[in-house]
Every structure is written in structure tokens, then in C-alpha cells.
Design an enzyme around this catalytic site. Structure first.
Site, PDB file in Angstrom:
ATOM      1  N   ASP A   1     -20.481  15.341  11.701  1.00 50.58           N
ATOM      2  CA  ASP A   1     -19.053  15.679  11.789  1.00 50.58           C
ATOM      3  C   ASP A   1     -18.187  14.428  11.814  1.00 50.58           C
ATOM      4  OD1 ASP A   1     -19.459  18.485  12.017  1.00 50.58           O
ATOM      5  OD2 ASP A   1     -20.161  18.143  14.065  1.00 50.58           O
TER       6      ASP A   1
ATOM      7  N   ASP B   1     -24.490  10.331  11.185  1.00 45.35           N
ATOM      8  CA  ASP B   1     -23.821  11.366  11.963  1.00 45.35           C
ATOM      9  C   ASP B   1     -23.273  12.393  10.970  1.00 45.35           C
ATOM     10  OD1 ASP B   1     -22.304  12.632  14.131  1.00 45.35           O
ATOM     11  OD2 ASP B   1     -20.561  11.686  13.186  1.00 45.35           O
TER      12      ASP B   1
ATOM     13  N   GLU C   1       2.030   6.093  -2.974  1.00 44.30           N
ATOM     14  CA  GLU C   1       2.974   5.245  -3.706  1.00 44.30           C
ATOM     15  C   GLU C   1       2.400   4.745  -5.027  1.00 44.30           C
ATOM     16  OE1 GLU C   1       4.800   2.248  -1.239  1.00 44.30           O
ATOM     17  OE2 GLU C   1       4.302   3.362   0.565  1.00 44.30           O
TER      18      GLU C   1
HETATM   19  N1  RBF Z   1       0.630  -2.328   1.767  1.00 47.22           N
HETATM   20  C1  RBF Z   1      -0.177  -2.768   2.743  1.00 47.22           C
HETATM   21  O1  RBF Z   1       0.262  -2.950   3.862  1.00 47.22           O
HETATM   22  N2  RBF Z   1      -1.514  -3.005   2.492  1.00 47.22           N
HETATM   23  C2  RBF Z   1      -2.079  -2.819   1.286  1.00 47.22           C
HETATM   24  O2  RBF Z   1      -3.268  -3.050   1.113  1.00 47.22           O
HETATM   25  C3  RBF Z   1      -1.221  -2.356   0.226  1.00 47.22           C
HETATM   26  N3  RBF Z   1      -1.726  -2.157  -1.021  1.00 47.22           N
HETATM   27  C4  RBF Z   1      -0.908  -1.694  -2.011  1.00 47.22           C
HETATM   28  C5  RBF Z   1      -1.416  -1.463  -3.287  1.00 47.22           C
HETATM   29  C6  RBF Z   1      -0.612  -0.987  -4.314  1.00 47.22           C
HETATM   30  C7  RBF Z   1      -1.189  -0.777  -5.669  1.00 47.22           C
HETATM   31  C8  RBF Z   1       0.761  -0.694  -4.054  1.00 47.22           C
HETATM   32  C9  RBF Z   1       1.640  -0.158  -5.136  1.00 47.22           C
HETATM   33  C10 RBF Z   1       1.261  -0.938  -2.799  1.00 47.22           C
HETATM   34  C11 RBF Z   1       0.468  -1.447  -1.756  1.00 47.22           C
HETATM   35  N4  RBF Z   1       0.975  -1.682  -0.485  1.00 47.22           N
HETATM   36  C12 RBF Z   1       0.147  -2.109   0.514  1.00 47.22           C
HETATM   37  C13 RBF Z   1       2.388  -1.559  -0.215  1.00 47.22           C
HETATM   38  C14 RBF Z   1       2.768  -0.183   0.230  1.00 47.22           C
HETATM   39  O3  RBF Z   1       2.180   0.824  -0.522  1.00 47.22           O
HETATM   40  C15 RBF Z   1       4.270  -0.025   0.142  1.00 47.22           C
HETATM   41  O4  RBF Z   1       4.747  -0.484  -1.068  1.00 47.22           O
HETATM   42  C16 RBF Z   1       4.902  -0.696   1.268  1.00 47.22           C
HETATM   43  O5  RBF Z   1       4.469  -0.099   2.425  1.00 47.22           O
HETATM   44  C17 RBF Z   1       6.409  -0.575   1.175  1.00 47.22           C
HETATM   45  O6  RBF Z   1       6.827   0.754   1.246  1.00 47.22           O
HETATM   46 MG    MG Z   2     -18.916  12.335  14.381  1.00 50.02          MG
END
Ligand code: RBF
Ligand code: MG
Length: 384
Positions: free
Chosen positions: A19, A17, A300
Site C-alpha cells: 500500500d 511494501d 504547466e
Molecule cells: N520548478 C521547480 O521548482 N523545480 C523543477 O524541477 C521545475 N521543473 C520545471 C520543468 C519544466 C519543463 C517547466 C516548464 C517548469 C519547471 N519548473 C520547476 C517551474 C514550475 O513549473 C513553474 O514554472 C514555476 O513554479 C512558476 O510557476
Molecule cells: Mg505502505
């Protein structure tokens, strides 16, 4: 995970697809519609975003213009960027001799116009079928059946990649294998009729379907076209440190909405520059963080260094150079924390590879204000 039916003929052809699957049609909103509405004294209602997903860009533009009573033509909304992984996928299929068709509800002339600005795309398709070349648009299977016919193959040999529900429905009705790449986050459940749902084209694994694998993954990471963001580090109240024990320097995604909307959610890594301290390895999450059910996309970064003190007010510059995985939901906080630490180890090791190490010397990391991509973002440091 779905695989080609046992005993069935192997998948040999792909139908894409356009778009929302190959082109970032949704960025029309952040790039064009939002600034335009603001200039005209109106504001964008994000609840309306879902209305645009199954539309062609022209339809979407027309809809917004009508909704808001805007006096503009839709002509200028046509220069749309490829989604992450689109160029890579098209190139891969072409160089491996996998016949690939394009099937879009847009009129054929419109498709040709949209792909003409993307080098190598047109030549990569063995067939292009537009909405005006068939009787019934998606969710009718017509367009996919026509694409298969033009490639001289049967439906069961075809793998469809689609972002919208009508598109997925059409592919299944055609008797094809379907990968869904939903444009709207957190809507995965609605796509249960698809054989597989992936977060972005970067997560497509052709070998699962009996097609040649990508060969660009390196030590669990995928090199991407680097992109750069920066902002001052300020104190915040994030859960990063309190709940996870991981001090992240959060950047509110609104500050980079155009850049962030170009990049799908997931775990990335790269280099971080702090104005008075130096350059550090960094792993970061972009996204909705399913575990915390965030309502806004966040950026983050976790600097892989023990600073032992806070550094609020300093300018933080990021060069994002590689991709690790899509964001995921985890059954427990412990498993999320363990996975983030593994991401850290992967990034730490990968950044020594020449493909990534070379960006450590990027002038942007030391002097972001001289670079075009600089955004006035605010960073929030969640210290331990
Ligand atoms: N939060 C998730 O819910 N799922 C993820 O896969 C996930 N992966 C992350 C990977 C990294 C490298 C970091 C630093 C944070 C991750 N977080 C993940 C946590 C999220 O970014 C955050 O720290 C929380 O939501 C708390 O604010
Ligand atoms: Mg589409």
C-alpha cells in the site's frame, strides 16, 4: 547517494511494501472519499490526508467513515490502481531473476485479494508475508526478517522499498538497505533514516544497488503509458513568463485531480494540440515546484514553439508520453531556468523517436471532446 556497504555482501533480493508503494492507496481519497463526501453534503479536509498514509486501505476507509460518520461498508474501496512504475519494477525484477518478496501489514488474505486483479504480480513474488503472519507489525522488523527467511537469504542482502516511515524504520531495524518512496510530498527530511529517498518508482536505479539496470531509458527519457488532458487556454498571472521567461500554458491540477493524482510530480513531455493551429512539441512540469514552494500541485506545459502572439480561448489538448526527471529544488533561479531549457532540448529531440513520434497523430489532439479522458480543465497561458 547510498550504495551497498563496501566489503558487505551484494544486494541480491528485494522486498516490496504494497500500500502506497506499489498501489495507489492514496487515490482512494480523490477517487472515492471526496466524491462520496460531496454527495453526502460534506467536504474532504486535506489536513486529514496524513492520517491515512500509514494505514492499509481498509483502515483508511474505516477511519474516514468513522471521522465523518458515514454509513458505508469498506468493501467497495478495494480496486486500487498500481502506482507509476510499479508494473515496470515488478516485471524488471522478475525478468532479471531477482528474488522479490511482498511484505505488508495487511492480512495475508487481503493482500492476495488486492494483487489478484494485477496481472503477473502474484507469480512475481517468491514470498508474500502478511501482517497476520508475524507477531509485531511495522515498525518492528519482524515482517522483513520473515520475508528474508522465506527467501533463504540474510537481511544484508535485501533491499526494501517502502513509502511509510514505520516501514522504513522496520527495514533499517531489520538490518536491510532501504529506499523510501514517500507518499506525502515535501516530507523527504523525515525519511533521513532511509539509505535513499526517491520521488517515485520511476526514479529507482537498481544499478546503484548492484542490481540489473532498467533498459527502457532512451536518450534521457522514459516512455510511459500515454495519458491525455485538455482545457481552454485563458489569461492568467503566472510566474512562468514573468520570472522564468518561459511561457507555460498552465492547467489547474484540480480539474484533473484524479488523473494528476495517478501521476507523480516531475517533468514529462509529449504533444500539444491547439484547435486552430496544429500540433506542437511540449515539455511540462507536474508538481509542487519546490523553488516556488507552491502549496498546490500544478500542471504547466511549455509549448516548444515561438507563437509570437497569445491564443487565449483556444482548446489545448495534451498527450503526455514520456518522463524526464523528478522535480527538483535549485540553488538559484538561473540554474532552474537552465535546467528547464535542457528539459526542452531533451523533449524536442526525443519526440522524433518513433516510440514518441507515433502519438503526434493521436485523434485526441485534434478532437478531445470525442475521447473518454477529456476533462473540463481551464488552462492559463502566461505569455511573454
Ligand atoms: N520548478 C521547480 O521548482 N523545480 C523543477 O524541477 C521545475 N521543473 C520545471 C520543468 C519544466 C519543463 C517547466 C516548464 C517548469 C519547471 N519548473 C520547476 C517551474 C514550475 O513549473 C513553474 O514554472 C514555476 O513554479 C512558476 O510557476
Ligand atoms: Mg505502505
Amino acid at each position: 547517494m547510498a550504495a551497498p556497504r563496501p566489503g558487505g555482501r551484494p544486494i541480491s533480493h528485494v522486498i516490496l511494501d504494497l500500500d502506497g508503494t506499489l498501489l495507489n492507496t492514496d487515490s482512494i481519497v480523490s477517487r472515492v472519499v471526496e466524491p462520496f463526501l460531496v454527495k453526502n453534503g460534506k467536504s474532504w479536509d486535506s489536513k486529514k490526508a496524513h492520517k491515512l498514509v500509514e494505514k492499509t486501505p481498509y483502515e483508511a476507509a474505516a477511519l474516514v467513515i468513522e471521522d465523518y460518520g458515514l454509513p458505508y461498508s469498506t468493501e467497495e474501496w478495494c480496486n486500487i490502481k498500481p502506482l507509476p512504475g510499479a508494473n515496470r519494477l515488478i516485471k524488471h525484477l522478475r525478468s532479471n531473476g531477482v528474488p522479490t518478496a511482498l511484505a505488508s501489514n495487511s492480512p495475508r488474505s487481503n493482500i492476495e485479494a488486492k494483487i489478484s486483479s494485477h496481472e503477473g504480480w502474484k507469480e512475481s513474488f517468491s514470498a508474500i508475508v502478511g501482517g497476520d503472519e508475524i507477531e509485531k507489525a511495522k515498525p518492528s522488523p519482524d515482517i522483513f526478517l520473515e520475508a528474508a527467511k522465506r527467501m533463504n537469504t540474510g537481511p544484508s542482502n535485501c533491499l526494501v522499498i517502502e513509502d511509510s516511515l514505520p516501514g522504513v524504520t522496520a527495514g533499517k531495524a531489520a538490518g536491510m538497505h532501504v529506499i523510501a518512496v514517500p507518499s506525502i510530498p515535501k516530507k523527504t527530511a523525515e525519511f533521513s533514516s532511509a539509505d535513499e529517498v526517491v520521488n517515485s518508482l520511476l526514479d529507482v536505479r537498481p544499478e546503484k544497488w548492484g542490481l540489473p539496470p532498467f533498459d527502457d531509458w532512451i536518450e534521457g527519457t522514459l516512455p510511459i503509458e500515454p495519458w491525455f488532458i485538455s482545457g481552454p487556454v485563458i489569461k492568467g498571472f503566472g510566474r512562468g513568463s514573468k520570472v522564468l521567461g518561459i511561457p507555460t500554458a498552465n492547467l489547474p491540477a484540480e480539474s484533473f485531480s484524479d488523473l494528476v493524482s495517478e501521476h507523480t510530480s516531475g517533468v514529462y513531455f509529449g504533444w500539444a494540440g491547439l484547435s486552430t493551429r496544429g500540433i506542437y512539441k511540449m515539455v511540462m512540469s507536474i508538481g509542487w515546484n519546490p523553488y516556488f514552494d507552491n502549496t498546490e500541485k500544478t500542471v504547466e506545459p511549455w509549448l516548444l514553439n515561438d507563437f509570437g502572439e497569445d491564443f487565449y480561448g483556444e482548446e489545448l489538448c495534451l498527450a503526455i508520453v514520456g518522463y524526464i526527471r523528478p522535480e527538483a529544488n535549485f540553488p538559484s533561479l538561473e540554474s532552474l531556468i537552465e535546467r528547464i531549457h535542457e528539459d526542452g532540448r531533451i523533449a524536442e529531440k526525443a519526440l522524433d523517436l518513433p516510440v514518441y513520434a507515433k502519438y503526434k497523430d493521436s485523434p485526441y489532439l485534434r478532437n478531445p471532446l470525442q475521447q473518454a479522458n477529456s476533462a473540463n480543465g481551464q488552462a492559463e497561458l502566461n505569455s511573454k
